[in-house]
Design an enzyme around this catalytic site. Structure first.
Site, short mmCIF file in Angstrom:
data_model
loop_
_atom_site.label_atom_id
_atom_site.label_comp_id
_atom_site.label_asym_id
_atom_site.label_seq_id
_atom_site.Cartn_x
_atom_site.Cartn_y
_atom_site.Cartn_z
N ARG A 1 -6.51 11.14 -6.66
CA ARG A 1 -7.27 10.49 -5.78
C ARG A 1 -8.74 11.79 -6.62
O ARG A 1 -9.72 11.23 -7.29
CB ARG A 1 -7.27 9.88 -5.23
CG ARG A 1 -8.42 8.46 -5.19
CD ARG A 1 -8.52 8.24 -3.91
NE ARG A 1 -9.92 9.11 -2.97
CZ ARG A 1 -10.77 8.45 -2.15
NH1 ARG A 1 -10.19 7.30 -2.04
NH2 ARG A 1 -11.41 9.18 -1.68
N TYR B 1 -14.23 -11.61 -0.26
CA TYR B 1 -15.34 -10.11 -0.82
C TYR B 1 -16.73 -10.95 -1.26
O TYR B 1 -17.31 -10.17 -1.72
CB TYR B 1 -14.37 -9.33 -1.46
CG TYR B 1 -13.42 -9.00 -0.10
CD1 TYR B 1 -13.80 -8.16 0.90
CD2 TYR B 1 -12.20 -9.65 -0.03
CE1 TYR B 1 -12.62 -7.72 1.61
CE2 TYR B 1 -11.49 -9.32 0.69
CZ TYR B 1 -11.70 -7.84 1.32
OH TYR B 1 -10.54 -7.53 2.36
N ARG C 1 -3.45 6.61 0.69
CA ARG C 1 -3.81 8.13 1.66
C ARG C 1 -2.86 9.05 2.57
O ARG C 1 -3.25 10.09 3.08
CB ARG C 1 -5.75 7.94 2.22
CG ARG C 1 -6.12 7.49 1.08
CD ARG C 1 -7.68 6.92 1.48
NE ARG C 1 -7.09 5.39 1.72
CZ ARG C 1 -8.67 4.86 3.04
NH1 ARG C 1 -9.22 4.75 3.16
NH2 ARG C 1 -7.08 3.63 3.02
N ARG D 1 1.06 -1.62 -0.27
CA ARG D 1 -0.20 -0.25 0.35
C ARG D 1 0.87 1.38 0.04
O ARG D 1 0.70 1.85 0.68
CB ARG D 1 -0.74 -0.27 1.19
CG ARG D 1 -1.92 -1.33 0.69
CD ARG D 1 -3.21 -0.74 0.27
NE ARG D 1 -4.84 -1.21 -0.06
CZ ARG D 1 -5.45 -1.16 1.75
NH1 ARG D 1 -5.31 -0.42 2.05
NH2 ARG D 1 -6.35 -2.91 0.98
N ASP E 1 -6.48 -2.65 -7.29
CA ASP E 1 -7.27 -3.89 -6.35
C ASP E 1 -7.24 -5.41 -6.81
O ASP E 1 -8.26 -5.25 -7.49
CB ASP E 1 -8.36 -3.20 -6.00
CG ASP E 1 -8.24 -3.07 -4.24
OD1 ASP E 1 -7.58 -2.58 -4.00
OD2 ASP E 1 -9.50 -3.82 -4.65
#
Ligand code: CP3
Length: 348
Positions: free
Chosen positions: A36, A150, A27, A23, A73
């Site tokens: 973004r 998921y 952010r 990652r 992702d």
């Protein structure tokens, strides 16, 4: 000179380990947040090759990592197979759910995924032109079990309960889901390699919730199948496997799957892993990502401890899991500096 990451993956013991972070584009970096915002939302960013390449490059510019990981992702594969996928700000991913055999049957064939995923391949082609010469380009996908958790639940879950329930109710249909994801993953990673990925990594973030035979059947076997297919199509392509929280099952995982490197989460004692996992080849890891938030002398001490523990064999330095949005970029710089200052040939 061959890139440091590729040397470590080939089994070479280096004076100090090459380093990158899970990652690493994210952010905690103000420049990521700006790009973004320009893209609109997270999924639009994943499918905008110029912008996805830009955020992939941002941590390389700032920290000089030895590897860049493709910005994308693991949930792009469900989308490419026909699931609806969206992200709720502050909460995480949401997907349409698959709860029975009919849901599995309704998925698209694996060969169709390229239609959705072709912008990702374009991101990689841009990166092959723009990366510094000594930076390795890593592609990735989620491992079938983690992606299935998921797709079944329609969201992230603390215990992967819905996927375990599906597996218990209709093991054949659940296996068909795992197979479809595995086939799609072979297609996807193969295309990533053709577009310029020099290494690929399989993220099995929820491997730790599989026990006994379930671990063998739904984490280990799909990894072995995917790795064998990739190495047949692309001889010599190095693969990193990340069966997160596998605990004692980390031992032997590389041998059983054909992976060139096993990535370790922070729950694993580095001294244990050096004796039981690194003897089979390269390991990656495993500083606790909390140090990127807290910093200080503890960050320096723990970084050195990880480097020292794995010094006797091939090692790629990384965190045990992704860096979190509340991390301080200065702590990342301190980690990289600490590792590189440990080079015995470095007079600093
Ligand atoms: O490592 C990298 O820098 C490459 C890009 C990457 C992302 N996700 C970008 C991302 C990679 C390799 C992933 C993998 C991923 N995605 C995993 C496996 C690794 C892991 O962390 O266990 C999983 C389980 C996902 C699914 C996912 N994506 C979740 C649960 C979330 C929401 C949680 C969160 O951090 O917001 C995401 C979103 C996501 N993926 C972000 C990024 C940078 C944050 C999106 C944003 O900008 O808001």
């Amino acid at each position: 000179m061959t890139k440091k990451i590729l040397r470590a993956l080939a089994g070479e013991t280096l004076p100090t380990p090459p380093v990158w972070m899970m990652r690493q584009a994210g952010r905690y970096l103000p420049e990521y947040r700006a790009t973004r915002a320009e893209a609109g939302d997270f999924l639009s960013l994943c499918y905008a090759p110029e912008l996805a390449a830009e955020v992939t490059l941002q941590p390389i510019r700032r920290f000089g990592f030895d590897a860049a990981i493709l910005f994308a992702d693991i949930l792009l594969i469900p989308q490419a197979l026909g699931s609806d996928v969206w992200f709720v700000t502050g909460e995480g991913p949401r997907l349409s759910t698959i709860t029975d055999a009919s849901g599995v049957k309704a998925l698209k064939p694996a060969a169709d995924v390229h239609e959705t995923l072709s912008p990702v391949y374009e991101t990689l082609r841009i990166l092959t032109r723009e990366l510094p010469r000594d930076t390795t380009l890593i592609g990735f996908a989620g491992a079938p079990w983690t992606v299935a958790t998921y797709m079944v639940a329609g969201r992230g879950t603390p215990d992967q309960g819905p996927a375990h329930a599906f597996k218990a109710e209709d093991r054949a249909a659940f296996s068909a889901l795992i197979d479809r994801i595995a086939e799609a993953t072979i297609e996807y990673l193969s295309a990533q390699i053709e577009a310029g990925a020099e290494v690929v990594k399989l993220f099995d973030s929820w491997a730790g919730s599989l026990k006994g035979e379930d671990f063998d059947e739904f984490s280990l076997a799909p990894a072995r199948r995917i790795i064998a297919a990739l190495k047949e199509r692309h001889p010599g392509i190095p693969v990193i496997a990340f069966p997160r929280e596998a605990g004692p099952r980390y031992e032997g995982f590389a041998r059983a799957t054909g992976a060139d490197c096993v990535a370790l989460d922070q729950s694993v004692d580095p001294a244990w892993a050096a004796a039981h996992v690194q003897r089979d080849g390269c390991v990656q890891g495993n500083l606790d990502p909390r140090h990127m938030v807290t910093g200080g002398q503890a960050l320096i001490d723990e970084t050195r401890r990880v480097v020292e523990a794995f010094r006797g064999g091939p090692h790629i330095f990384n965190l045990g899991h992704g860096i979190t949005p509340d991390a301080d970029p200065d702590n990342v710089a301190l980690m990289v500096e600490t590792i590189r200052a440990m080079d015995p040939g470095d007079s600093a």
